[in-house]
Design a protein around this motif. Structure first.
Motif, PDB file in Angstrom:
ATOM      1  N   UNK A   1       8.508 -33.147 -22.130  1.00 41.43           N
ATOM      2  CA  UNK A   1       9.488 -33.510 -21.101  1.00 41.43           C
ATOM      3  C   UNK A   1      10.792 -33.977 -21.722  1.00 41.43           C
ATOM      4  N   UNK A   2      10.671 -34.813 -22.742  1.00 39.26           N
ATOM      5  CA  UNK A   2      11.864 -35.347 -23.410  1.00 39.26           C
ATOM      6  C   UNK A   2      12.672 -34.232 -24.059  1.00 39.26           C
ATOM      7  N   UNK A   3      11.985 -33.364 -24.788  1.00 36.65           N
ATOM      8  CA  UNK A   3      12.676 -32.248 -25.439  1.00 36.65           C
ATOM      9  C   UNK A   3      13.315 -31.328 -24.407  1.00 36.65           C
TER      10      UNK A   3
ATOM     11  N   UNK B   1      17.281 -28.281 -22.338  1.00 36.91           N
ATOM     12  CA  UNK B   1      17.487 -27.435 -21.163  1.00 36.91           C
ATOM     13  C   UNK B   1      18.762 -27.793 -20.417  1.00 36.91           C
ATOM     14  N   UNK B   2      19.154 -29.059 -20.474  1.00 27.26           N
ATOM     15  CA  UNK B   2      20.428 -29.434 -19.867  1.00 27.26           C
ATOM     16  C   UNK B   2      21.596 -28.751 -20.558  1.00 27.26           C
ATOM     17  N   UNK B   3      21.524 -28.686 -21.885  1.00 31.51           N
ATOM     18  CA  UNK B   3      22.577 -28.008 -22.653  1.00 31.51           C
ATOM     19  C   UNK B   3      22.595 -26.515 -22.336  1.00 31.51           C
ATOM     20  N   UNK B   4      21.407 -25.910 -22.294  1.00 35.47           N
ATOM     21  CA  UNK B   4      21.317 -24.476 -22.000  1.00 35.47           C
ATOM     22  C   UNK B   4      21.811 -24.164 -20.589  1.00 35.47           C
ATOM     23  N   UNK B   5      21.469 -25.032 -19.634  1.00 37.38           N
ATOM     24  CA  UNK B   5      21.886 -24.800 -18.249  1.00 37.38           C
ATOM     25  C   UNK B   5      23.399 -24.898 -18.108  1.00 37.38           C
ATOM     26  N   UNK B   6      24.022 -25.805 -18.848  1.00 33.34           N
ATOM     27  CA  UNK B   6      25.479 -25.928 -18.788  1.00 33.34           C
ATOM     28  C   UNK B   6      26.171 -24.744 -19.455  1.00 33.34           C
TER      29      UNK B   6
ATOM     30  N   UNK C   1       8.702 -27.412 -17.626  1.00 27.65           N
ATOM     31  CA  UNK C   1       8.723 -28.032 -16.297  1.00 27.65           C
ATOM     32  C   UNK C   1       9.934 -28.952 -16.150  1.00 27.65           C
ATOM     33  N   UNK C   2      10.259 -29.683 -17.208  1.00 26.26           N
ATOM     34  CA  UNK C   2      11.426 -30.568 -17.161  1.00 26.26           C
ATOM     35  C   UNK C   2      12.703 -29.774 -16.916  1.00 26.26           C
ATOM     36  N   UNK C   3      12.833 -28.636 -17.593  1.00 22.27           N
ATOM     37  CA  UNK C   3      14.025 -27.815 -17.415  1.00 22.27           C
ATOM     38  C   UNK C   3      14.135 -27.230 -16.023  1.00 22.27           C
ATOM     39  N   UNK C   4      13.012 -26.771 -15.481  1.00 19.87           N
ATOM     40  CA  UNK C   4      13.023 -26.181 -14.143  1.00 19.87           C
ATOM     41  C   UNK C   4      13.387 -27.231 -13.097  1.00 19.87           C
ATOM     42  N   UNK C   5      12.820 -28.415 -13.230  1.00 24.76           N
ATOM     43  CA  UNK C   5      13.114 -29.472 -12.255  1.00 24.76           C
ATOM     44  C   UNK C   5      14.590 -29.866 -12.312  1.00 24.76           C
TER      45      UNK C   5
ATOM     46  N   UNK D   1      10.363 -20.160 -16.078  1.00 26.71           N
ATOM     47  CA  UNK D   1       9.307 -19.876 -15.098  1.00 26.71           C
ATOM     48  C   UNK D   1       8.180 -19.048 -15.721  1.00 26.71           C
ATOM     49  N   UNK D   2       8.489 -17.948 -16.430  1.00 31.02           N
ATOM     50  CA  UNK D   2       7.405 -17.213 -17.106  1.00 31.02           C
ATOM     51  C   UNK D   2       6.716 -18.041 -18.192  1.00 31.02           C
ATOM     52  N   UNK D   3       7.492 -18.892 -18.888  1.00 25.57           N
ATOM     53  CA  UNK D   3       6.885 -19.730 -19.927  1.00 25.57           C
ATOM     54  C   UNK D   3       5.891 -20.707 -19.307  1.00 25.57           C
ATOM     55  N   UNK D   4       6.249 -21.268 -18.156  1.00 31.53           N
ATOM     56  CA  UNK D   4       5.336 -22.192 -17.474  1.00 31.53           C
ATOM     57  C   UNK D   4       4.041 -21.495 -17.084  1.00 31.53           C
ATOM     58  N   UNK D   5       4.159 -20.296 -16.537  1.00 31.59           N
ATOM     59  CA  UNK D   5       2.965 -19.527 -16.166  1.00 31.59           C
ATOM     60  C   UNK D   5       2.103 -19.253 -17.398  1.00 31.59           C
ATOM     61  N   UNK D   6       2.746 -18.848 -18.489  1.00 32.54           N
ATOM     62  CA  UNK D   6       2.005 -18.549 -19.719  1.00 32.54           C
ATOM     63  C   UNK D   6       1.313 -19.800 -20.270  1.00 32.54           C
ATOM     64  N   UNK D   7       1.984 -20.940 -20.188  1.00 33.95           N
ATOM     65  CA  UNK D   7       1.399 -22.184 -20.708  1.00 33.95           C
ATOM     66  C   UNK D   7       0.196 -22.628 -19.876  1.00 33.95           C
ATOM     67  N   UNK D   8       0.286 -22.471 -18.562  1.00 33.79           N
ATOM     68  CA  UNK D   8      -0.848 -22.839 -17.710  1.00 33.79           C
ATOM     69  C   UNK D   8      -2.046 -21.939 -17.998  1.00 33.79           C
ATOM     70  N   UNK D   9      -1.790 -20.647 -18.164  1.00 31.94           N
ATOM     71  CA  UNK D   9      -2.872 -19.731 -18.530  1.00 31.94           C
ATOM     72  C   UNK D   9      -3.453 -20.090 -19.893  1.00 31.94           C
ATOM     73  N   UNK D  10      -2.581 -20.455 -20.811  1.00 34.11           N
ATOM     74  CA  UNK D  10      -3.021 -20.839 -22.149  1.00 34.11           C
ATOM     75  C   UNK D  10      -3.922 -22.073 -22.092  1.00 34.11           C
ATOM     76  N   UNK D  11      -3.530 -23.052 -21.274  1.00 33.49           N
ATOM     77  CA  UNK D  11      -4.323 -24.280 -21.166  1.00 33.49           C
ATOM     78  C   UNK D  11      -5.662 -24.034 -20.467  1.00 33.49           C
ATOM     79  N   UNK D  12      -5.664 -23.153 -19.478  1.00 30.32           N
ATOM     80  CA  UNK D  12      -6.900 -22.923 -18.722  1.00 30.32           C
ATOM     81  C   UNK D  12      -7.891 -22.032 -19.467  1.00 30.32           C
ATOM     82  N   UNK D  13      -7.400 -21.206 -20.384  1.00 33.65           N
ATOM     83  CA  UNK D  13      -8.273 -20.273 -21.100  1.00 33.65           C
ATOM     84  C   UNK D  13      -8.436 -20.607 -22.577  1.00 33.65           C
ATOM     85  N   UNK D  14      -7.882 -21.723 -23.004  1.00 33.75           N
ATOM     86  CA  UNK D  14      -7.866 -22.048 -24.433  1.00 33.75           C
ATOM     87  C   UNK D  14      -9.272 -22.166 -25.026  1.00 33.75           C
ATOM     88  N   UNK D  15      -9.477 -21.620 -26.216  1.00 32.01           N
ATOM     89  CA  UNK D  15     -10.790 -21.733 -26.867  1.00 32.01           C
ATOM     90  C   UNK D  15     -10.947 -23.005 -27.690  1.00 32.01           C
TER      91      UNK D  15
END
Length: 209
Positions: free
Chosen positions: A31-33, A38-43, A85-89, A55-69
């Motif tokens: 969140x901190x990072x 993301x504020x700099x990138x958005x500006x 998530x911090x950047x999207x919000x 948005x695609x990164x968030x989807x990929x991370x959730x899949x990664x967490x749910x299927x992680x070995x």
């Protein structure tokens, strides 16, 4: 009780308990990072750019967490999820504030903040019904999939376009909004675009001077 947890699946007992705290810290460090970068990138690249990338990164991370070995991949996915998530919000809140005015800015700003609370309630409800941590992670994928439509549904911030010198695009959006709102009292034409561009050029010259 839960049928399956991160602790039981990855045997995080005794001397391995520290990893649970590490995962929680990883999310908030993400969140901190994300809040910084993301504020700099958005500006620099625009608010919609953040949606298109994260948005695609968030989807990929959730899949990664749910299927992680293993638990290490879960920690990495949690860190990246926190950053995205911090950047999207931030971008969603910025677009809300920059595209609205008057009383709507206050009420929709509050509504944007309520999305965090709604998400927490959503997760708690499904965690109560489904007692497996992988399934709970996977259920969180549903709101993330909705975010994939944001770049196609949400226009770029008019204020950002104007501040970045994209005055013609900003005027196009204003004209489209006026037409959609059936605002016949406002005359929008090429002369107004020229005024916008001239004003922006003067501002740039003043900064250089």
């Amino acid at each position: 009780y839960f049928e399956s947890t991160l602790v039981t699946d990855f045997q995080l007992y005794c001397d391995q308990k520290w990893f649970l705290q590490l995962v929680q810290v990883a999310y908030f460090y993400g969140n901190l990072l994300g809040a910084i970068t993301n504020g700099i990138l958005a500006d620099k690249f625009g608010r919609r750019f953040i949606f298109q990338i994260y948005s695609p990164i968030t989807v990929a991370c959730i899949l990664m967490c749910s299927l992680t070995p293993n638990v290490w991949l879960y920690g990495i996915g949690t860190f990246l999820k926190g950053a995205s998530v911090a950047g999207i919000y931030q971008s969603a809140f910025a677009i809300t504030m920059e595209c609205l005015g008057g009383k709507w800015r206050f009420w929709l700003g509050m509504l944007t903040s309520l999305s965090f609370t709604s998400g927490a309630i959503y997760t708690c409800m499904f965690a109560w019904w489904f007692r497996r941590w992988r399934l709970i992670e996977f259920i969180n994928l549903l709101p993330a999939l909705i975010m994939l439509t944001y770049p196609f549904l949400i226009p770029e911030s008019i204020r950002w376009q104007y501040s970045s010198g994209q005055c013609a695009q900003a005027m196009d959006q204003i004209m489209a909004a006026a037409k959609k709102n059936r605002n016949k009292t406002t005359t929008l034409n090429k002369e107004m675009i020229d005024v916008f561009i001239t004003q922006k050029s003067k501002e740039k010259e003043e900064k250089k001077g």
